[in-house]
Design a protein around this motif. Structure first.
Motif, PDB file in Angstrom:
ATOM      1  N   ALA A 161       0.837  -1.208   0.000  1.00 36.66           N
ATOM      2  CA  ALA A 161       0.000   0.000   0.000  1.00 36.66           C
ATOM      3  C   ALA A 161       0.863   1.247   0.000  1.00 36.66           C
ATOM      4  CB  ALA A 161      -0.925  -0.009   1.217  1.00 36.66           C
ATOM      5  N   VAL A 162       1.927   1.246   0.801  1.00 39.45           N
ATOM      6  CA  VAL A 162       2.834   2.395   0.858  1.00 39.45           C
ATOM      7  C   VAL A 162       3.545   2.581  -0.479  1.00 39.45           C
ATOM      8  CG1 VAL A 162       4.990   3.230   1.886  1.00 39.45           C
ATOM      9  CG2 VAL A 162       3.173   2.353   3.354  1.00 39.45           C
ATOM     10  N   GLN A 163       3.978   1.475  -1.082  1.00 39.67           N
ATOM     11  CA  GLN A 163       4.681   1.588  -2.363  1.00 39.67           C
ATOM     12  C   GLN A 163       3.759   2.138  -3.450  1.00 39.67           C
ATOM     13  OE1 GLN A 163       6.566  -2.003  -3.758  1.00 39.67           O
ATOM     14  NE2 GLN A 163       7.666  -0.959  -5.394  1.00 39.67           N
ATOM     15  N   GLY A 186      -8.594   0.564  12.207  1.00 39.30           N
ATOM     16  CA  GLY A 186      -8.262  -0.471  13.175  1.00 39.30           C
ATOM     17  C   GLY A 186      -6.811  -0.900  13.156  1.00 39.30           C
ATOM     18  N   VAL A 187      -5.894   0.015  12.794  1.00 43.66           N
ATOM     19  CA  VAL A 187      -4.478  -0.357  12.725  1.00 43.66           C
ATOM     20  C   VAL A 187      -3.812  -0.132  14.084  1.00 43.66           C
ATOM     21  CG1 VAL A 187      -4.288   0.122  10.263  1.00 43.66           C
ATOM     22  CG2 VAL A 187      -3.797   1.944  11.892  1.00 43.66           C
ATOM     23  N   LYS A 188      -2.736  -0.866  14.337  1.00 38.62           N
ATOM     24  CA  LYS A 188      -1.967  -0.688  15.572  1.00 38.62           C
ATOM     25  C   LYS A 188      -1.127   0.579  15.458  1.00 38.62           C
ATOM     26  CE  LYS A 188      -1.612  -5.687  16.313  1.00 38.62           C
ATOM     27  NZ  LYS A 188      -0.678  -6.831  16.404  1.00 38.62           N
ATOM     28  N   ASN A 189      -0.641   1.035  16.602  1.00 42.61           N
ATOM     29  CA  ASN A 189       0.155   2.266  16.627  1.00 42.61           C
ATOM     30  C   ASN A 189       1.411   2.152  15.780  1.00 42.61           C
ATOM     31  OD1 ASN A 189      -0.888   4.445  18.649  1.00 42.61           O
ATOM     32  ND2 ASN A 189      -1.240   2.504  19.695  1.00 42.61           N
ATOM     33  N   ASP A 190       2.076   0.981  15.816  1.00 43.05           N
ATOM     34  CA  ASP A 190       3.314   0.841  15.048  1.00 43.05           C
ATOM     35  C   ASP A 190       3.041   0.864  13.550  1.00 43.05           C
ATOM     36  OD1 ASP A 190       2.008  -1.585  15.252  1.00 43.05           O
ATOM     37  OD2 ASP A 190       3.843  -2.789  15.136  1.00 43.05           O
ATOM     38  N   VAL A 191       1.886   0.320  13.132  1.00 42.29           N
ATOM     39  CA  VAL A 191       1.529   0.348  11.703  1.00 42.29           C
ATOM     40  C   VAL A 191       1.199   1.777  11.275  1.00 42.29           C
ATOM     41  CG1 VAL A 191      -0.093  -0.491   9.963  1.00 42.29           C
ATOM     42  CG2 VAL A 191       0.710  -2.038  11.758  1.00 42.29           C
ATOM     43  N   ALA A 192       0.462   2.507  12.112  1.00 41.23           N
ATOM     44  CA  ALA A 192       0.140   3.906  11.811  1.00 41.23           C
ATOM     45  C   ALA A 192       1.415   4.737  11.705  1.00 41.23           C
ATOM     46  CB  ALA A 192      -0.787   4.473  12.880  1.00 41.23           C
ATOM     47  N   ASP A 193       2.364   4.500  12.630  1.00 36.76           N
ATOM     48  CA  ASP A 193       3.643   5.221  12.578  1.00 36.76           C
ATOM     49  C   ASP A 193       4.418   4.871  11.319  1.00 36.76           C
ATOM     50  OD1 ASP A 193       3.123   6.469  14.961  1.00 36.76           O
ATOM     51  OD2 ASP A 193       4.235   5.035  16.188  1.00 36.76           O
ATOM     52  N   TYR A 194       4.338   3.596  10.893  1.00 36.24           N
ATOM     53  CA  TYR A 194       5.014   3.172   9.670  1.00 36.24           C
ATOM     54  C   TYR A 194       4.463   3.923   8.459  1.00 36.24           C
ATOM     55  CZ  TYR A 194       6.033   0.214   5.619  1.00 36.24           C
ATOM     56  OH  TYR A 194       6.407  -0.237   4.378  1.00 36.24           O
ATOM     57  N   PHE A 195       3.135   4.045   8.384  1.00 35.70           N
ATOM     58  CA  PHE A 195       2.528   4.785   7.271  1.00 35.70           C
ATOM     59  C   PHE A 195       2.988   6.247   7.281  1.00 35.70           C
ATOM     60  CE2 PHE A 195      -1.253   1.676   7.446  1.00 35.70           C
ATOM     61  CZ  PHE A 195      -0.717   0.902   6.436  1.00 35.70           C
ATOM     62  N   LYS A 196       2.895   6.898   8.444  1.00 32.47           N
ATOM     63  CA  LYS A 196       3.287   8.314   8.527  1.00 32.47           C
ATOM     64  C   LYS A 196       4.756   8.500   8.157  1.00 32.47           C
ATOM     65  CE  LYS A 196       0.163   9.122  12.441  1.00 32.47           C
ATOM     66  NZ  LYS A 196       0.116   9.389  13.884  1.00 32.47           N
ATOM     67  N   ARG A 197       5.610   7.661   8.750  1.00 32.22           N
ATOM     68  CA  ARG A 197       7.046   7.800   8.522  1.00 32.22           C
ATOM     69  C   ARG A 197       7.414   7.574   7.069  1.00 32.22           C
ATOM     70  NH1 ARG A 197       8.232   4.242  11.764  1.00 32.22           N
ATOM     71  NH2 ARG A 197       8.837   2.545  10.367  1.00 32.22           N
ATOM     72  N   PHE A 199       5.583   8.009   4.361  1.00 30.74           N
ATOM     73  CA  PHE A 199       5.159   9.121   3.503  1.00 30.74           C
ATOM     74  C   PHE A 199       6.005  10.373   3.745  1.00 30.74           C
ATOM     75  CE2 PHE A 199       0.719   7.065   3.534  1.00 30.74           C
ATOM     76  CZ  PHE A 199       1.048   6.301   2.424  1.00 30.74           C
ATOM     77  N   GLU A 200       6.358  10.606   5.007  1.00 26.00           N
ATOM     78  CA  GLU A 200       7.157  11.796   5.320  1.00 26.00           C
ATOM     79  C   GLU A 200       8.569  11.684   4.753  1.00 26.00           C
ATOM     80  OE1 GLU A 200       6.841  11.899   9.520  1.00 26.00           O
ATOM     81  OE2 GLU A 200       4.912  12.978   9.543  1.00 26.00           O
ATOM     82  N   GLU A 201       9.192  10.507   4.896  1.00 18.57           N
ATOM     83  CA  GLU A 201      10.579  10.331   4.458  1.00 18.57           C
ATOM     84  C   GLU A 201      10.734  10.458   2.950  1.00 18.57           C
ATOM     85  OE1 GLU A 201      11.646   6.555   6.033  1.00 18.57           O
ATOM     86  OE2 GLU A 201      12.070   7.308   8.063  1.00 18.57           O
ATOM     87  N   THR A 202       9.719  10.030   2.205  1.00 17.16           N
ATOM     88  CA  THR A 202       9.817  10.047   0.742  1.00 17.16           C
ATOM     89  C   THR A 202       9.245  11.326   0.138  1.00 17.16           C
ATOM     90  OG1 THR A 202       7.698   8.882   0.550  1.00 17.16           O
ATOM     91  CG2 THR A 202       9.690   7.536   0.605  1.00 17.16           C
ATOM     92  N   GLY A 203       8.664  12.183   0.979  1.00 16.58           N
ATOM     93  CA  GLY A 203       8.072  13.407   0.456  1.00 16.58           C
ATOM     94  C   GLY A 203       6.708  13.212  -0.156  1.00 16.58           C
ATOM     95  N   ALA A 204       6.182  11.974  -0.082  1.00 15.06           N
ATOM     96  CA  ALA A 204       4.870  11.698  -0.684  1.00 15.06           C
ATOM     97  C   ALA A 204       3.737  12.315   0.108  1.00 15.06           C
ATOM     98  CB  ALA A 204       4.654  10.182  -0.803  1.00 15.06           C
TER      99      ALA A 204
END
Length: 465
Positions: A161-163, A186-197, A199-204
Motif C-alpha cells: 500500500a505504501v509503495q 483499526g491499525v496498531k500504533n506501530d503500523v500507523a507510525d510506519y505509514f506516517k514515517r 510518507f514523510e521520508e519520501t516526500g509523498a
C-alpha cells in the motif's frame, strides 16, 4: 426553538437510548454534554416513534443516566473540506491530529455522499501507473476503477500500500493534479507510525490526505473513517478536477466493527455473525469510485482486506468480489520464498483492464503480452503439478522450458524491490524478454507481426544467463 433533552433512558455498550424525543431523523448528529462539561458526538442509528437510539463516537464511559444533556443538530454528520487537506493527517472522524491546527473549510459535505445518478457516470478509461510490474502489466489499475487487494494476516499488504501510494502517477498531459487519500481502520500504533514515517521520508505526504483510526479507538469512528476519506476524495476529484486514488486498509476491520455494532443493537446476524446488510453497506463505500460527467477528475479505489485463515470464500472478500471490478490476490507461498510483492497472478484480474490499455494508453502490444504471460504461467502450474508426481527429470522438453520460464518469471517479473519503480515500457520489455525464453511455437496468443518485433531469444539469453 432548539430542544435539549436531559437524561438518558438506557446505556448499552456504545449505544444510548432517549425516550419522548420529537422530530429526530435517522443518521442525524447529536451533541451529548456530560456533567463535567465535556462534549461527545453521537449519531442517530434507529428511530421508533418517540424513541431514538444513538451511537456515541467516543464511547459511553462516564455517561450518566440522569444529568447528561443531549442536543440534536438537525443534520447528518458533515466534514469540513479544503484543498489544504492534502499533506495533512486526520483522525478517523476527520479531526486534524498532526498538530498543525484546524483547516479552514471551503465547504461542508455529508460524509454519506450525494446520490449519484448512474447515467451521469462516465466509463473508466486510461490507467494509473503504480510502477509495480505484476499490477501494471497483468491487472492494470484503471482510473475510476475499484480494485481490491485480497491479502492474509502477516503478509506485506501494508508495504505494498505504501509503495503504491508513493509511486502511483498518471500521464499528466492536461495539467490535472494527482493525489492520494489514505484511510487506515483499526491499525496498531506501530503500523500507523510506519505509514506516517514512510510518507514523510519520501516526500509523498505532500499529496496524501491521511485518515487514521487506531485499533484502540472507538469502533464507531472506524465505521466513519472510509466515508470521511471518500468525502474528501470526491471533493478533490469533482470540484478541483483532480485524479484521486483512495487506499483503504483494512476493510476486514471495518466489517468487524459493523458486526460488533450490529450485535450491540440486537440485530439478527447473517453469515459468520456479520449483519445481513453487509453487502449493501460495503457497496455504499465501493460504489463511490468512478468518473462523473462534467468533471475531468476521477476517484479510484484500492480497498485492502485481510482474509481470515486465507479463506477467499469468507463473507468480506466474497461480497467485495461481487461489488468490485476484479481483485489482486496476495500469495502466502510466494511471500515465504522471499518474493515481494507476493502477487498471485492467476487468481488476480482487472475486469476494466481491456478498455484502458493498448495504443494511446500504454502500448499497442500490452494486451497480447499480458495474455501470453497469463497463458504461459498457467502452463507452469501444470508442469509443476506433473513434476511433483513423476519428478522433474521425467518431464518433456516443453514442460522443462515452462518450469524454467516460471522460475525466471517469479524471480524477475513478480519479484520487485520496494524501491524499484518501473515504467510501463520497462515492464512490457521485461515481459517480452521472459516470453523469449520459450520456443516461438509456444507463443500462440501473439500474432506474427508482434513476434517479429519483440521475440528475441538472444537478448533473453544475455539478460537471464
Amino acid at each position: 426553538m432548539e430542544l435539549k433533552y436531559v437524561g438518558l433512558s438506557e446505556i448499552n455498550g456504545p449505544l444510548v437510548v432517549l425516550d419522548n424525543v420529537k422530530d429526530v431523523a435517522f443518521d442525524e448528529i447529536a451533541q451529548i454534554r456530560l456533567s463535567d462539561g465535556t462534549r461527545r458526538l453521537a449519531r442517530v442509528v434507529e428511530v421508533e416513534q418517540q424513541r431514538a437510539v444513538l451511537q456515541v463516537f467516543e464511547g459511553t464511559k462516564g455517561l450518566s443516566l440522569t444529568n447528561t444533556t443531549t442536543r440534536f443538530s438537525g443534520k447528518p454528520m458533515e466534514l469540513g473540506l479544503s484543498k489544504e487537506m492534502l499533506g495533512r493527517i486526520f483522525s478517523g472522524s476527520g479531526r486534524p491530529i498532526d498538530g498543525l491546527g484546524d483547516i479552514i473549510p471551503e465547504k461542508f459535505k455529508d460524509i454519506n455522499g450525494s446520490p449519484l445518478n448512474p447515467v451521469s457516470r462516465t466509463y473508466p478509461r486510461n490507467y494509473i501507473n503504480t510502477g509495480i510490474s505484476s499490477i501494471d502489466a497483468l491487472m492494470t489499475l484503471i482510473r475510476g476503477q475499484k480494485l481490491p487487494i485480497f491479502s492474509g494476516s502477516g503478509l506485506s499488504h501494508n508495504k505494498l500500500a505504501v509503495q503504491i501510494a508513493r509511486q502511483a502517477k498518471i500521464a499528466d498531459d492536461n495539467g490535472q493534479g494527482f493525489g492520494i487519500v489514505f484511510g487506515a481502520m483499526g491499525v496498531k500504533n506501530d503500523v500507523a507510525d510506519y505509514f506516517k514515517r514512510s510518507f514523510e521520508e519520501t516526500g509523498a505526504l505532500e499529496r496524501v490526505a491521511m485518515f487514521i483510526n487506531l485499533s484502540n479507538d472507538p469502533i464507531i469512528e472506524r465505521i466513519l473513517t472510509p466515508r470521511c476519506a471518500l468525502t474528501c476524495a470526491e471533493y478533490l476529484a469533482f470540484e478541483h478536477n483532480m485524479h484521486i486514488l483512495v487506499i483503504l486498509t483494512d476493510m476486514t476491520s471495518y466489517a468487524e466493527a459493523c458486526r460488533e455494532f450490529s450485535s450491540s443493537k440486537g440485530e439478527i446476524p447473517g453469515r459468520k455473525g456479520y449483519p445481513g446488510y453487509l453487502y449493501s453497506d460495503l457497496a455504499s463505500i465501493y460504489e463511490r469510485a468512478g468518473i462523473v460527467k462534467g468533471s475531468t477528475g476521477s476517484v479510484t479505489q484500492i480497498p485492502i482486506l485481510t482474509m481470515p485463515n486465507d479463506d477467499i470464500t469468507h463473507p468480506v472478500p466474497d461480497l467485495t468480489g461481487y461489488i468490485t471490478e476484479g481483485q489482486i490476490v496476495m500469495d502466502r507461498h510466494l511471500e515465504q520464498t522471499g518474493t515481494y510483492p507476493a502477487v498471485a497472478v492467476l487468481p488476480s484480474l482487472s475486469r476494466l483492464m481491456k478498455d484502458g490499455i493498448g495504443e494511446g494508453y500504454t502500448r499497442e502490444d500490452h494486451s497480447m503480452c499480458a495474455n501470453q504471460l497469463f497463458a504461459a504461467y498457467s502452463k507452469v502450474q501444470d508442469a509443476r503439478a506433473l513434476a511433483s508426481v513423476i519428478g522433474e527429470e521425467e518431464l518433456s522438453q516443453g514442460d522443462k522450458a515452462y518450469m524454467h520460464f516460471g522460475k525466471l518469471f517469479e524471480e524477475y517479473f513478480i519479484n520487485q524491490g520496494f524501491d524499484v519503480n518501473r515504467s510501463i515500457e520497462e515492464t512490457l520489455d521485461l515481459g517480452w524478454a521472459l516470453l523469449s525464453t520459450l520456443p516461438r511455437a509456444e507463443l500462440d496468443r501473439v500474432d506474427d507481426e508482434h513476434l517479429d518485433k519483440y521475440y528475441d531469444p538472444d537478448k533473453a539469453k544475455a539478460m537471464f544467463q
